[in-house]
Motif scaffolding. Structure first.
Motif, PDB file in Angstrom:
ATOM      1  N   SER A   1      -4.294   5.912   3.663  1.00  0.00           N
ATOM      2  CA  SER A   1      -5.059   7.154   3.816  1.00  0.00           C
ATOM      3  C   SER A   1      -5.419   7.372   5.267  1.00  0.00           C
ATOM      4  O   SER A   1      -5.898   6.486   5.958  1.00  0.00           O
ATOM      5  CB  SER A   1      -6.314   7.114   2.949  1.00  0.00           C
ATOM      6  N   GLY A   2      -5.187   8.575   5.690  1.00  0.00           N
ATOM      7  CA  GLY A   2      -5.625   8.954   7.031  1.00  0.00           C
ATOM      8  C   GLY A   2      -4.651   8.624   8.144  1.00  0.00           C
ATOM      9  O   GLY A   2      -4.537   9.370   9.089  1.00  0.00           O
TER      10      GLY A   2
ATOM     11  N   GLN B   1       5.836  17.108   6.414  1.00  0.00           N
ATOM     12  CA  GLN B   1       5.895  17.958   5.216  1.00  0.00           C
ATOM     13  C   GLN B   1       6.312  19.375   5.576  1.00  0.00           C
ATOM     14  O   GLN B   1       7.141  19.981   4.893  1.00  0.00           O
ATOM     15  CB  GLN B   1       4.554  17.960   4.493  1.00  0.00           C
TER      16      GLN B   1
ATOM     17  N   PRO C   1       0.873  -1.178   0.000  1.00  0.00           N
ATOM     18  CA  PRO C   1       0.000   0.000   0.000  1.00  0.00           C
ATOM     19  C   PRO C   1       0.897   1.210   0.000  1.00  0.00           C
ATOM     20  O   PRO C   1       1.788   1.307   0.816  1.00  0.00           O
ATOM     21  CB  PRO C   1      -0.738  -0.104   1.324  1.00  0.00           C
ATOM     22  N   TYR C   2       0.738   2.096  -0.940  1.00  0.00           N
ATOM     23  CA  TYR C   2       1.705   3.170  -1.022  1.00  0.00           C
ATOM     24  C   TYR C   2       1.503   4.258   0.021  1.00  0.00           C
ATOM     25  O   TYR C   2       2.397   4.557   0.795  1.00  0.00           O
ATOM     26  CB  TYR C   2       1.771   3.776  -2.424  1.00  0.00           C
TER      27      TYR C   2
ATOM     28  N   ARG D   1       7.946   7.711   6.656  1.00  0.00           N
ATOM     29  CA  ARG D   1       6.753   7.400   5.896  1.00  0.00           C
ATOM     30  C   ARG D   1       7.004   6.231   4.949  1.00  0.00           C
ATOM     31  O   ARG D   1       6.161   5.378   4.763  1.00  0.00           O
ATOM     32  CB  ARG D   1       6.312   8.631   5.102  1.00  0.00           C
TER      33      ARG D   1
ATOM     34  N   PHE E   1       5.108   1.156   2.830  1.00  0.00           N
ATOM     35  CA  PHE E   1       5.225  -0.160   2.235  1.00  0.00           C
ATOM     36  C   PHE E   1       4.595  -1.232   3.118  1.00  0.00           C
ATOM     37  O   PHE E   1       4.837  -2.404   2.937  1.00  0.00           O
ATOM     38  CB  PHE E   1       6.680  -0.471   1.920  1.00  0.00           C
TER      39      PHE E   1
END
Lengths: 483, 483
Positions: free
Chosen positions: A101-102, A112, A97-98, A222, A227
């Protein structure tokens, strides 16, 4: 005679031989078929599984190619290995899963913001884990360039594992810290982050449980989580990771590996004791739990050398050892290495070739020269002194400004002080306020979920004045929130 | 008034706002909501979807952040973009199968054999797509090192998109080939393979259909396929890829992007005509089909410059352009670049930071100097002449040894001759026999499944004598199989 009730499923999308490979891997992984176990004959297996003998042969060939079994016509086939190759993903479906989400959205936002802020020229960087430009030996590297300008080999692609001269020099260096390795067991990477990425891609499944120290740098990565890695935190005591907790957890959860930074840990700065290192290898060996040892801060010791790496006590190829020159010499050269059993290194080298077709040949040439000339070793002495000065300034400032507000460790090497506040506060608020005053610091919850009492103070990048000013300002901001 | 029957599913594992984001993305992707389309008001949307207004606001904010819509309180919200960001994987579950079991097993075995054989010192390498060591300007690079040994900046980490001076120089270069780009639209990568990996990771879903030329280099890339790409081959005619076939296929299959090597294509050596380039951009623009343009062979032209890149005719940010210095200057520096719309470049830069924390700063400094000194441009002139000599030797040998056995193109640039045999043979057998005679050549089925009539002859690496000897030997081996 073995009692096997299982048969491959002819309606499965997987071919029969692949199903048999996976079945046998399971037997080996669980220890039911230990190292030395003699497998039934091909004929017996084909009867048990109700398949053609050629299907059994193909499955056994695959297991042999992965280094798990070995056999000859006469003496029968035996299990010869039970760790790394079991985690391989060669013949099972894998889904990475790249970006989940969330999950940890806040941390990601902070990361970031940190990445962006780090390139603002006027920011005080107390979050970085990289050396300040003034710590990087530019004159020394320029001298190497001058030498190479007379004698460098052609800059074509390098071998999959990296430049052989560099790998030899790395082995010579490793010997000085207690690791005996052959160049064929070394893979040169583009820095340590890539080493971790290759390990994720090559050796982990989605949802693989990876045991980590609690807190750990790995939580802030991340990539690793993207991964599909599931970090599972194990407590640290005075001497390092708690082995009983690790073993208990592993027996319940069957994790894929342990990731540890035993020396000048990120973020706590702590050092695992010699005794604990030895006990850890033994325990992991018994439990068949491979270890990733991240040792990038090793050379940054202040008063005495840290204990030898865990890898030095590894007799069974259980430890994948990661090192590099980004922390103690130059991040910009992007040179790191992974040391492990040859089979694993070959697999990772293959993945690296598919990823970027090798690390900069120029960087590898320069690093080779740094090692072979002895400059690498000379530089480390200077580096240690300079980083220690920074640590002392940071400790001085903490004493001045944080007494009564928090407590902290005295690092014996590395870049970090793990500051514990006496009371929990909103870390996000502190981070944002600090940023608005041009100070970049890492809140502890980047390294341990839901932590609201810790800050990682890094003294590697900011100038001495900035370190003092930054810690002073942070104490004011913390006080605002507490009182 | 819009007729929308869809509502988010409260039992879905996805949050409501994410479901709404995906719903609206679908509308934009299919063209139902074209650029300029005015969205219903927030209040209307919250009624239609039966959700709180705050949920709608959060979804719209996300779409705005991704650059798909734009709006203000007064004038309403409009669709402003409909290509790249739609392929983004920010908020949908993505699963990257790492190694697909069984798929193209033979090709993979051949690729592994090739990778190993390439590092045997005595092999004649007619499969490589890299310059021979004697073509790499070592003296020139040594001169640059000497210069940098006096004046190089500190080797710390670089900005996420890469060294700003290098990105400026790349923009200056791009201008000479017709591409107007700003440094903020350029990402420096560790070679071109990494560029493709970042695109796979950042912009493709599992099972994304990628249109490719038939045959294409892309078929030989395990990385791309490992990440779930499904190549769909489009025929080439004299002028390049057949646009009608592309458009027809796309209307049925809804592919994610087109990957093309319009200039000195790998493996055929063909060049897309100027007219076709313009028509292709227009067609893809209409169909909202983004293009990856791989242009790494451009500077290796022999008698006249090839047409400008497709990117030069791209007014809407439809093309991601890939270039680098590995083919015409030095593979060992590992420097490539991706040029595209800023949003896409930022996403890819973010992924690159998670992958290897940037490309070697030293390699970037050297490449900057190669460009700014003009040496890069001077070297290209020499390179072209030398590669042309090699091509001529290869053509001469083909004429001598393959007349009557096969036919071939006359490449106007690049590294490859696509040799068509008059009869189909076992490519694997030919490959193996050639290898046993120390000749490494790429069978055509690496580039086009089930092809048994083609060989890719590369003249970039082997010496002139070896080229002649290699082609002679191949003709003997082919004759053995045919007659």
């Amino acid at each position: 005679m073995l009692d096997i009730n299982w048969r491959p499923d002819r309606n499965s999308p997987y071919r029969l031989n692949i199903q048999i490979v996976n079945f046998i891997k399971d037997k080996i992984a669980t220890g039911e078929w230990p190292v030395g176990f003699k497998l039934p004959s091909q004929r017996t297996l084909s009867e048990i599984f109700c398949v053609n003998r050629s299907t059994v042969v193909s499955a056994l060939e695959e297991l042999a190619a992965e280094g798990l079994i070995s056999g000859n016509a006469g003496g029968g086939t035996k299990v010869i290995n039970n760790t790394w190759t079991l985690m391989s993903i060669n013949h099972s479906h894998n889904w990475l899963p790249y970006i989940s989400s969330g999950l940890h959205q806040t941390n990601q936002n902070i990361m970031q913001q940190i990445n962006q802020a780090e390139f603002q020229p006027d920011i005080i960087r107390m979050g970085s884990c990289e050396p300040s430009p003034e710590l990087i030996p530019n004159k020394m590297i320029q001298g190497v360039l001058k030498k190479l300008s007379k004698s460098m080999a052609s800059l074509g692609y390098e071998e999959p594992k990296g430049n052989i001269h560099l790998r030899r020099e790395v082995c010579t260096y490793l010997k000085t810290i207690g690791i005996e390795a052959d160049p064929s067991s070394v893979l040169i990477t583009s820095g340590v982050l890539q080493a971790l990425q290759l390990i994720s891609l090559g050796l982990l499944h989605t949802n693989s449980v990876v045991y980590v120290e609690k807190p750990s740098y790995l939580y802030s990565l991340r990539t690793f989580q993207s991964f599909g890695m599931q970090p599972s935190g194990i407590k640290l005591d005075e001497e390092g990771i708690e082995i009983k907790e690790l073993v208990d957890r592993h027996r319940r959860r069957k994790g894929a590996m342990l990731f540890t930074i035993p020396t000048f840990q990120n973020p706590t700065g702590s050092v695992m004791s010699l005794e604990r290192r030895k006990t850890l290898v033994d325990a992991c060996d018994r439990e068949r739990l491979p270890i990733i040892e991240d040792d990038v801060y090793r050379e940054l010791w202040f008063d005495e050398q840290p204990p030898q790496p865990i890898k030095a006590f590894d007799n069974n190829g259980l430890v994948l050892y990661i090192g590099g020159i980004s922390k103690n010499l130059s991040p910009g050269l992007r040179i790191g290495w992974i040391v492990g059993s040859e089979k694993v290194i070959e697999r990772l080298a293959d993945i690296k070739m598919q990823t970027d077709y090798g690390t900069s040949s120029l960087s590898q040439n320069v690093t080779t020269e740094l090692f072979s000339s002895g400059l690498y070793y000379q530089h480390n002495d200077i580096m240690r002194k300079n980083v220690k000065i920074r640590r002392d300034v940071a400790l001085e400032a903490l004493k001045k400004y944080f007494t009564g507000i928090g407590t902290w460790n005295i690092p014996r090497g590395g870049y970090f002080i793990w500051l514990k506040l006496n009371e929990g506060i909103s870390m996000y608020q502190l981070f944002t306020k600090a940023l608005s005053r041009k100070i970049l610091v890492h809140p502890g919850d980047l390294y341990e979920f839901h932590s609201d009492q810790y800050l990682r103070i890094s003294y590697s990048y900011a100038s001495l004045n900035e370190i003092d000013y930054g810690i002073k300002t942070l104490s004011e901001l913390v006080a605002e929130q507490i009182f």
